[in-house]
Design a protein around this motif. Structure first.
Motif, mmCIF file in Angstrom:
data_model
loop_
_atom_site.group_PDB
_atom_site.id
_atom_site.type_symbol
_atom_site.label_atom_id
_atom_site.label_comp_id
_atom_site.label_asym_id
_atom_site.label_seq_id
_atom_site.Cartn_x
_atom_site.Cartn_y
_atom_site.Cartn_z
ATOM 1 N N PHE A 204 0.848 -1.198 0.000
ATOM 2 C CA PHE A 204 0.000 0.000 0.000
ATOM 3 C C PHE A 204 0.882 1.245 0.000
ATOM 4 O O PHE A 204 1.820 1.341 0.799
ATOM 5 N N LYS A 205 0.547 2.174 -0.869
ATOM 6 C CA LYS A 205 1.239 3.474 -0.828
ATOM 7 C C LYS A 205 0.239 4.562 -0.440
ATOM 8 O O LYS A 205 0.340 5.169 0.602
ATOM 9 N N CYS A 206 -0.784 4.820 -1.294
ATOM 10 C CA CYS A 206 -1.710 5.926 -1.002
ATOM 11 C C CYS A 206 -2.824 5.496 -0.047
ATOM 12 O O CYS A 206 -3.345 6.318 0.694
ATOM 13 N N ALA A 207 -3.248 4.234 -0.100
ATOM 14 C CA ALA A 207 -4.401 3.730 0.667
ATOM 15 C C ALA A 207 -5.669 4.519 0.354
ATOM 16 O O ALA A 207 -6.581 4.588 1.173
ATOM 17 N N GLY A 209 -6.886 4.422 -3.186
ATOM 18 C CA GLY A 209 -7.371 3.954 -4.487
ATOM 19 C C GLY A 209 -6.821 4.740 -5.667
ATOM 20 O O GLY A 209 -7.358 4.661 -6.774
ATOM 21 N N ILE A 210 -5.738 5.477 -5.476
ATOM 22 C CA ILE A 210 -5.237 6.360 -6.539
ATOM 23 C C ILE A 210 -3.976 5.823 -7.218
ATOM 24 O O ILE A 210 -3.858 5.868 -8.442
ATOM 25 N N CYS A 211 -3.031 5.294 -6.467
ATOM 26 C CA CYS A 211 -1.691 5.035 -7.024
ATOM 27 C C CYS A 211 -1.576 3.726 -7.808
ATOM 28 O O CYS A 211 -0.674 3.567 -8.618
ATOM 29 N N GLY A 212 -2.477 2.781 -7.572
ATOM 30 C CA GLY A 212 -2.460 1.510 -8.304
ATOM 31 C C GLY A 212 -1.464 0.492 -7.762
ATOM 32 O O GLY A 212 -1.391 -0.625 -8.264
ATOM 33 N N SER A 213 -0.736 0.860 -6.726
ATOM 34 C CA SER A 213 0.302 -0.019 -6.190
ATOM 35 C C SER A 213 -0.249 -1.365 -5.693
ATOM 36 O O SER A 213 0.424 -2.385 -5.782
ATOM 37 N N CYS A 214 -1.488 -1.347 -5.189
ATOM 38 C CA CYS A 214 -2.035 -2.550 -4.541
ATOM 39 C C CYS A 214 -2.945 -3.363 -5.462
ATOM 40 O O CYS A 214 -3.552 -4.323 -5.003
ATOM 41 N N CYS A 224 -6.694 -1.704 -1.360
ATOM 42 C CA CYS A 224 -6.780 -0.711 -0.271
ATOM 43 C C CYS A 224 -8.192 -0.156 -0.081
ATOM 44 O O CYS A 224 -8.536 0.257 1.023
HETATM 45 S S1 FES Z 1 -2.396 1.760 -2.263
HETATM 46 FE FE1 FES Z 1 -2.677 3.213 -3.860
HETATM 47 S S2 FES Z 1 -4.347 2.361 -4.994
HETATM 48 FE FE2 FES Z 1 -4.182 1.051 -3.266
#
Ligand code: FES
Ligand code: FAD
Length: 256
Positions: A204-207, A209-214, A224
Motif C-alpha cells: 500500500f502506498k496511497c491507501a 485507491g489512486i496510485c495503483g500499487s495494490c 486498499c
Molecule cells: S495503495 Fe494506492 S491504490 Fe491502493
C-alpha cells in the motif's frame, strides 16, 4: 483523509517480535479494516486493527521495528479506519489464521460471538512461543492449533488442521495470514470459495485507491479500498498466490 494524532496508552509484548499498541481512542473499526500508521520522519504503513483501540505489530523491517520500539505516552499519526472489513454472515463460522494474521481474526471472533454466532478457530503458528491470542480464541469456542515444528497441537501447516474439521458444517470461513498459507487453504477447499472471506495484503502506498500499487491482476481490484477483505472466489483467477508488487511496482514472488 488527514492523519489524526493518537497517543499510545500501553504496549504489550505478545511474542518475540510481536507487540500490541493500545491507543488512546476507540476508532470504531469493523474487524478486517486497517489504519495507515505514520511514524513521523520515517514511513507510513498499513496495520489491521486487533481490537477497537489496538494494533498488533510484527517487527519485520524499519517501520515495524520503529513502531514496536515506541513506548507509553508517545504518539503516531493515524489515517483510518480504512477499507472493507469482514461481514459477519451465518450462524456457524470458522476462523482460519496464521501468524500475526490471527490479530484481526481475534477481533472478528469476539464481535461474532457477541452477536450470538458459534465460533470455531483453526490457528497456525511456527512454534509454541509464537502462539499469540490463543486465550482470546479459546474463550470463543473450539480452537484447533497447528505448529510447523510440532511444539504444540497438530504438527504441520495450518491446512493440516483442516482434516480435524468438517468444513461443510460452517456457513462462513474467515481467513488471514501469510499469502502462501491462505492460498494453500483456498486451493484445498476451493469448492467452498464463495463462503471464504480472506483479508489480504498488498503493497500500500496511497491507501486511497489512486496510485495503483495494490491492484490485483487481472481484474484490477484495488485492495486498499475494495479490500483488504475479498471473497476467495474472486481471488482464484487472480495473481493471488502467484506474484505481487513491491515498493517499486515490480512483480516478485509472494511472501510467506
Ligand atoms: S495503495 Fe494506492 S491504490 Fe491502493
Ligand atoms: C491491509 C494490511 C494490513 C496489515 N496488517 C498488519 C498487522 O496487523 N500487523 C503486522 O505486523 N503487519 C501488518 N501488515 C504488514 C505491514 O504493513 C508490513 O509488515 C509493514 O509495512 C512492514 O514495513 P517495514 O518498514 O517494517 O518493513 P520493510 O523492510 O519495508 O518490508 C518488509 C515487508 O513488509 C511489506 N511491506 C513494507 N511496506 C509495506 C506497505 N507500505 N504496504 C504493505 N506491505 C508493506 C513488504 O511485503 C515487505 O517485503 C499489514 C499489511 C496490509 C497491506
Amino acid at each position: 483523509m488527514r492523519p489524526i494524532d493518537v497517543t499510545i496508552l500501553d504496549v504489550v509484548s505478545e511474542a518475540p517480535q510481536i507487540k500490541t499498541l493500545w491507543l488512546d481512542r476507540d476508532l470504531d473499526p469493523y474487524p478486517g479494516q486497517y489504519a495507515m500508521l505514520w511514524i513521523r520522519g520515517l514511513d507510513e504503513v498499513p496495520m489491521s486493527f486487533s481490537g477497537p483501540d489496538s494494533i498488533t505489530v510484527q517487527s519485520v523491517g524499519e517501520a515495524s521495528e520503529a513502531l514496536t520500539s515506541l513506548g507509553k505516552g508517545e504518539s503516531i499519526g493515524l489515517r483510518g479506519p480504512l477499507g472493507r472489513g469482514f461481514t459477519i454472515l451465518g450462524e456457524r463460522i470458522l476462523i482460519i489464521g496464521g501468524g500475526v494474521g490471527v490479530a484481526p481474526l481475534a477481533f472478528l471472533g469476539e464481535q461474532a460471538a457477541e452477536a450470538g454466532r458459534e465460533v470455531t478457530s483453526l490457528l497456525g503458528y511456527r512454534c509454541c512461543s509464537d502462539m499469540i491470542f490463543l486465550e482470546r480464541f479459546q474463550r470463543l469456542g473450539r480452537t484447533v492449533v497447528t505448529t510447523d515444528d510440532g511444539s504444540s497441537g497438530i504438527c504441520g501447516r495450518v491446512s493440516a488442521g483442516l482434516e480435524a474439521l468438517d468444513i461443510d458444517e460452517y456457513d462462513q470461513i474467515y481467513l488471514c495470514g501469510p499469502e502462501m498459507m491462505m492460498w494453500d487453504v483456498i486451493s484445498k477447499i476451493r469448492e467452498q470459495a464463495e463462503k471464504i472471506q480472506a483479508c489480504i495484503n498488498r503493497y500500500f502506498k496511497c491507501a486511497a485507491g489512486i496510485c495503483g500499487s495494490c491492484c490485483l491482476d487481472p481484474e484490477g481490484i484495488r485492495v486498499c479500498v475494495e479490500g483488504p477483505v475479498i471473497r476467495a472466489d474472486r481471488l482464484l483467477e487472480s495473481e493471488f498466490g502467484r506474484y505481487r508488487r513491491g515498493p517499486t511496482g515490480g512483480k516478485g514472488p509472494c511472501r510467506g
